[in-house]
Design a protein around this motif. Structure first.
Motif, PDB file in Angstrom:
ATOM      1  N   MET A   1       0.848  -1.195   0.000  1.00 51.60           N
ATOM      2  CA  MET A   1       0.000   0.000   0.000  1.00 51.60           C
ATOM      3  C   MET A   1       0.878   1.237   0.000  1.00 51.60           C
ATOM      4  O   MET A   1       1.804   1.337   0.791  1.00 51.60           O
ATOM      5  CB  MET A   1      -0.908  -0.019   1.226  1.00 51.60           C
ATOM      6  CG  MET A   1      -1.754   1.212   1.378  1.00 51.60           C
ATOM      7  SD  MET A   1      -2.925   1.056   2.736  1.00 51.60           S
ATOM      8  CE  MET A   1      -4.340   0.448   1.860  1.00 51.60           C
ATOM      9  N   GLU A   2       0.592   2.181  -0.914  1.00 51.36           N
ATOM     10  CA  GLU A   2       1.437   3.371  -1.018  1.00 51.36           C
ATOM     11  C   GLU A   2       0.922   4.456  -0.079  1.00 51.36           C
ATOM     12  O   GLU A   2      -0.043   5.147  -0.363  1.00 51.36           O
ATOM     13  CB  GLU A   2       1.438   3.873  -2.462  1.00 51.36           C
ATOM     14  CG  GLU A   2       2.231   2.965  -3.393  1.00 51.36           C
ATOM     15  CD  GLU A   2       2.267   3.487  -4.813  1.00 51.36           C
ATOM     16  OE1 GLU A   2       2.060   4.691  -5.002  1.00 51.36           O
ATOM     17  OE2 GLU A   2       2.491   2.670  -5.716  1.00 51.36           O
ATOM     18  N   LEU A   3       1.585   4.590   1.053  1.00 53.44           N
ATOM     19  CA  LEU A   3       1.214   5.602   2.035  1.00 53.44           C
ATOM     20  C   LEU A   3       2.465   6.383   2.427  1.00 53.44           C
ATOM     21  O   LEU A   3       3.567   5.839   2.410  1.00 53.44           O
ATOM     22  CB  LEU A   3       0.652   4.941   3.293  1.00 53.44           C
ATOM     23  CG  LEU A   3      -0.732   4.312   3.228  1.00 53.44           C
ATOM     24  CD1 LEU A   3      -1.046   3.661   4.559  1.00 53.44           C
ATOM     25  CD2 LEU A   3      -1.792   5.340   2.911  1.00 53.44           C
ATOM     26  N   ALA A  83     -10.008  -2.908   7.197  1.00 55.33           N
ATOM     27  CA  ALA A  83     -10.066  -1.530   6.693  1.00 55.33           C
ATOM     28  C   ALA A  83      -9.002  -1.291   5.624  1.00 55.33           C
ATOM     29  O   ALA A  83      -9.264  -0.630   4.611  1.00 55.33           O
ATOM     30  CB  ALA A  83      -9.870  -0.542   7.849  1.00 55.33           C
ATOM     31  N   LEU A  84      -7.795  -1.834   5.849  1.00 58.33           N
ATOM     32  CA  LEU A  84      -6.712  -1.605   4.891  1.00 58.33           C
ATOM     33  C   LEU A  84      -6.952  -2.352   3.580  1.00 58.33           C
ATOM     34  O   LEU A  84      -6.463  -1.946   2.527  1.00 58.33           O
ATOM     35  CB  LEU A  84      -5.374  -2.043   5.503  1.00 58.33           C
ATOM     36  CG  LEU A  84      -4.894  -1.198   6.694  1.00 58.33           C
ATOM     37  CD1 LEU A  84      -3.663  -1.820   7.333  1.00 58.33           C
ATOM     38  CD2 LEU A  84      -4.594   0.223   6.252  1.00 58.33           C
ATOM     39  N   VAL A 169       0.061  -6.321   8.626  1.00 61.85           N
ATOM     40  CA  VAL A 169      -1.208  -6.171   7.903  1.00 61.85           C
ATOM     41  C   VAL A 169      -1.138  -5.003   6.905  1.00 61.85           C
ATOM     42  O   VAL A 169      -1.781  -5.054   5.854  1.00 61.85           O
ATOM     43  CB  VAL A 169      -2.446  -6.033   8.833  1.00 61.85           C
ATOM     44  CG1 VAL A 169      -2.658  -7.281   9.651  1.00 61.85           C
ATOM     45  CG2 VAL A 169      -2.379  -4.815   9.706  1.00 61.85           C
ATOM     46  N   LEU A 170      -0.330  -3.978   7.245  1.00 65.15           N
ATOM     47  CA  LEU A 170      -0.143  -2.886   6.277  1.00 65.15           C
ATOM     48  C   LEU A 170       0.458  -3.426   4.981  1.00 65.15           C
ATOM     49  O   LEU A 170       0.072  -3.040   3.879  1.00 65.15           O
ATOM     50  CB  LEU A 170       0.817  -1.854   6.866  1.00 65.15           C
ATOM     51  CG  LEU A 170       0.250  -0.526   7.327  1.00 65.15           C
ATOM     52  CD1 LEU A 170       1.317   0.286   8.022  1.00 65.15           C
ATOM     53  CD2 LEU A 170      -0.358   0.254   6.191  1.00 65.15           C
ATOM     54  N   ALA A 171       1.411  -4.333   5.164  1.00 60.41           N
ATOM     55  CA  ALA A 171       2.119  -4.854   3.989  1.00 60.41           C
ATOM     56  C   ALA A 171       1.296  -5.905   3.255  1.00 60.41           C
ATOM     57  O   ALA A 171       1.341  -5.975   2.020  1.00 60.41           O
ATOM     58  CB  ALA A 171       3.457  -5.440   4.431  1.00 60.41           C
ATOM     59  N   ALA A 175      -3.075  -6.840  -0.433  1.00 60.18           N
ATOM     60  CA  ALA A 175      -2.794  -7.850  -1.459  1.00 60.18           C
ATOM     61  C   ALA A 175      -3.583  -9.129  -1.190  1.00 60.18           C
ATOM     62  O   ALA A 175      -4.133  -9.746  -2.121  1.00 60.18           O
ATOM     63  CB  ALA A 175      -1.299  -8.147  -1.488  1.00 60.18           C
ATOM     64  N   ALA A 176      -3.661  -9.514   0.091  1.00 57.29           N
ATOM     65  CA  ALA A 176      -4.393 -10.742   0.434  1.00 57.29           C
ATOM     66  C   ALA A 176      -5.879 -10.587   0.114  1.00 57.29           C
ATOM     67  O   ALA A 176      -6.524 -11.524  -0.397  1.00 57.29           O
ATOM     68  CB  ALA A 176      -4.200 -11.058   1.913  1.00 57.29           C
ATOM     69  N   SER A 177      -6.426  -9.401   0.385  1.00 59.74           N
ATOM     70  CA  SER A 177      -7.848  -9.162   0.082  1.00 59.74           C
ATOM     71  C   SER A 177      -8.094  -9.234  -1.423  1.00 59.74           C
ATOM     72  O   SER A 177      -9.087  -9.828  -1.873  1.00 59.74           O
ATOM     73  CB  SER A 177      -8.284  -7.793   0.608  1.00 59.74           C
ATOM     74  OG  SER A 177      -8.135  -7.734   1.988  1.00 59.74           O
TER      75      SER A 177
END
Lengths: 228, 242
Positions: A1-3, A83-84, A169-171, A175-177
Motif C-alpha cells: 500500500m502506497e502511504l 479496513a486496509l 497487515v499494512l504490507a 494484497a491478500a484481500s
C-alpha cells in the motif's frame, strides 16, 4: 500500500496502543474492530470504507468474552486489516455496504489476522510463564525486582507485538484481500455478519422468555424496515 | 495514625493484565501494584512472598479487592489480605464478567453499531465510548478507594458494592429485544435487495445462535458462511434462490 511515512508510523503506533488496550489494561473500547477499522481507514485515506469494513467484523465480534482465562482473537487487528484491504469507494448511505460483496474478502483477511494475533498472544504468554517460573525462588525470598522486570517486559512485548502486526497487515492485507476477491470470495458479508451479531446479542438475554423477547424484537425490526 | 491511601495504586494497577500467564494469571501485576504498600510493612520480604501467588479477577472489579488488600497490608494484617484475596477473587470476577461482558460491553457496542447503521458512525462510536467510560471507568476508578475504606469488611459488604444485578438484567433483556430487532430489520432489508441474501442470513442466524456457546465459534461461523455464499454465488443469479 502506497502511504506516506507519517501514515505508516501512525498506523504502527496505533497498533502498539490497541494491542495494549486489547491485552494489558481495562479496554477503552479502542481495541474493538469498529474503532480499529475507523482509525485505520482514516489514516489510510478512506475512513468510510474503513468503518464499513470494521463494522462487518464488529458484528461478528459482538460478544467475544475473555472470561475463564480464555484468550480472545485480536479484534482490533481484524478491524485494521479489513479496513486496509477494503475498496476505497464503499458507500455508507442506504446501508449499501451490508450487501457489498467486495467487503467479504477484507473481512475474511481480518478474521484470519485476528486468529494469528491470538496465536502470538498465546506464544507470548507461554514465554512469560516460563520466565515467571524462573523467578519463583527470588519471589519466595522476598525480592520484588524480578517481578517488576517481568511486568515491564509484558507491557513492552504487547506494544511490540501490536506494532509488528500493524506493519504486517499494512504490507499484506490489501494484497491478500485482492487475491481472495480474485479467487471468488464475494458474498453479502454485512448481512451474514449482522445475523451472527444478532445471534450473539440474543444469547446475552436471560434464558427465561428469551424467545418472547426475540420474537417481539423481530416483529419490531421488520415493521421499522417496512415503514422506512 | 490514620491509614493513608496509596495514591499511586490505580496507576500501578492500570496494566494489571500485562504479564498475565496461565499459572499466575494477574499475580505479577497485583504484586507490582501493591509493592509500595508492601514495602512499608514491618516485614517487606515476607509481604512480597505472600503476594507472589496466582490472582485471577475481572479487570473492572479487581480494584475493589486490590484496595481492600492494600488496606489490610497497611494495617499489618497481611495474612487476612491473602485470605480475602482467596475468598473474594472468584465471586468478584463472576459478577464482573456478567456485568462487563454480558451486559455493559454488548450494550455500548450495540450503540456504536446503531450509529453506523443509521449513517453516523462517529456519533455512535463517540456515545459508546462515553457511556463505556462513565459506566465501567467509574466502577474501576472508584473501586480502589471503596475497597480501601472497607478493608476486611469488603466480604460482608459484597452485596452492596458489587455491580448492580438489576441493571445487568435490564440491559440483558434489552439486548434480547435489540437482537430480534436487528435480525428482523436486516432480514427485511436482505429480502428487498436479494431474496437469496435473506435465506443466507436466516441460516447464519440459526448457526450463530448455536455458535454462541464457543467464543471462537463466531469467526469460524462467519468464514464458513462467506465461503458457502461465495460458492453458491457461482451457480446462481444474484436475485434468485441459491
Amino acid at each position: 500500500m502506497e502511504l506516506p511515512v507519517a501514515q505508516w508510523t501512525a498506523i504502527v503506533l496505533l497498533g502498539a496502543f490497541l494491542a495494549l488496550d486489547h491485552a494489558a489494561w481495562p479496554s477503552l473500547v479502542g481495541a474493538q474492530p469498529l474503532v480499529g477499522g475507523l482509525v485505520a481507514g482514516w489514516l489510510s485515506g478512506h475512513p468510510l470504507a474503513g468503518v464499513a469494513a470494521g463494522g462487518v467484523v464488529q458484528m461478528v465480534w459482538m460478544v467475544v468474552q475473555p472470561v475463564g482465562g480464555f484468550t480472545v482473537p485480536e479484534g482490533w487487528l481484524a478491524g485494521v486489516a479489513a479496513a486496509l484491504g477494503a475498496p476505497a469507494d464503499v458507500a455508507l448511505s442506504g446501508n449499501a455496504w451490508l450487501d457489498d460483496p467486495r467487503l467479504a474478502a477484507p473481512a475474511v483477511v481480518g478474521i484470519l489476522a485476528a486468529a494469528f494475533g491470538r496465536w502470538l498472544v498465546l506464544v507470548q504468554r507461554a514465554w512469560l510463564e516460563r520466565l515467571g517460573a524462573g523467578i519463583t525462588p527470588a519471589l519466595a525470598a522476598g525480592e520484588a525486582a524480578p517481578a517488576v522486570r517481568l511486568h515491564v517486559l509484558g507491557v513492552a512485548l504487547h506494544a511490540l507485538r501490536g506494532a509488528t502486526m500493524a506493519l504486517v497487515v499494512l504490507a499484506l492485507a490489501p494484497a491478500a484481500s485482492q487475491a481472495l476477491g480474485a479467487a471468488g470470495v464475494a458474498a453479502p458479508a454485512g448481512r451474514i455478519a449482522m445475523a451472527l451479531g444478532a445471534a450473539a446479542l440474543a444469547n446475552c438475554a436471560p434464558r427465561l422468555h428469551r424467545g418472547l423477547r426475540l420474537g417481539l424484537g423481530l416483529a419490531l425490526g421488520a415493521l421499522v424496515a417496512y415503514i422506512v | 495514625m490514620a491509614a493513608r491511601f496509596p495514591k499511586n495504586l490505580p496507576v500501578r494497577a492500570w496494566p494489571l493484565d500485562a504479564s498475565w500467564h496461565a499459572s499466575r494469571q494477574q499475580g505479577i501485576g497485583v504484586l507490582v501494584a501493591l509493592l509500595p504498600v508492601l514495602r512499608r510493612t514491618s516485614d517487606p520480604p515476607a509481604a512480597i512472598a505472600r503476594h507472589a501467588g496466582a490472582f485471577g479477577c475481572n479487570l473492572w472489579t479487581a480494584p475493589l479487592l486490590l484496595g481492600a488488600m492494600a488496606r489490610l497490608e497497611d494495617d499489618g494484617r497481611g495474612p487476612d489480605a491473602v485470605r480475602l484475596r482467596d475468598r473474594l477473587a472468584g465471586p468478584l470476577s463472576g459478577v464482573g464478567d456478567v456485568h462487563v461482558w454480558k451486559s455493559v460491553r454488548p450494550a455500548v457496542l450495540a450503540v456504536a453499531l446503531a450509529g453506523l447503521l443509521v449513517g453516523h458512525p462517529l456519533v455512535g462510536i463517540g456515545v459508546a465510548m462515553l457511556v463505556h467510560v462513565l459506566a465501567l471507568g467509574s466502577t474501576w476508578s472508584r473501586g480502589f478507594r471503596r475497597g480501601w475504606a472497607l478493608g476486611g469488611e469488603l466480604e460482608s459488604a459484597f452485596a452492596r458494592v458489587r455491580p448492580s444485578a438489576r441493571l445487568d438484567r435490564l440491559l440483558q433483556s434489552g439486548l434480547g429485544v435489540l437482537a430480534g430487532a436487528l435480525a428482523g430489520w436486516g432480514l427485511v432489508g436482505a429480502w428487498q435487495s436479494a431474496p437469496s441474501s435473506a435465506f443466507l442470513m436466516s441460516g447464519a442466524l440459526v448457526v450463530g445462535y448455536h455458535a454462541a456457546r464457543r467464543s471462537t465459534g463466531w469467526g469460524v461461523a462467519f468464514l464458513g458462511w462467506v465461503l458457502l455464499a461465495s460458492v453458491l454465488g457461482r451457480f446462481s443469479n444474484p436475485v434468485g434462490l441459491p
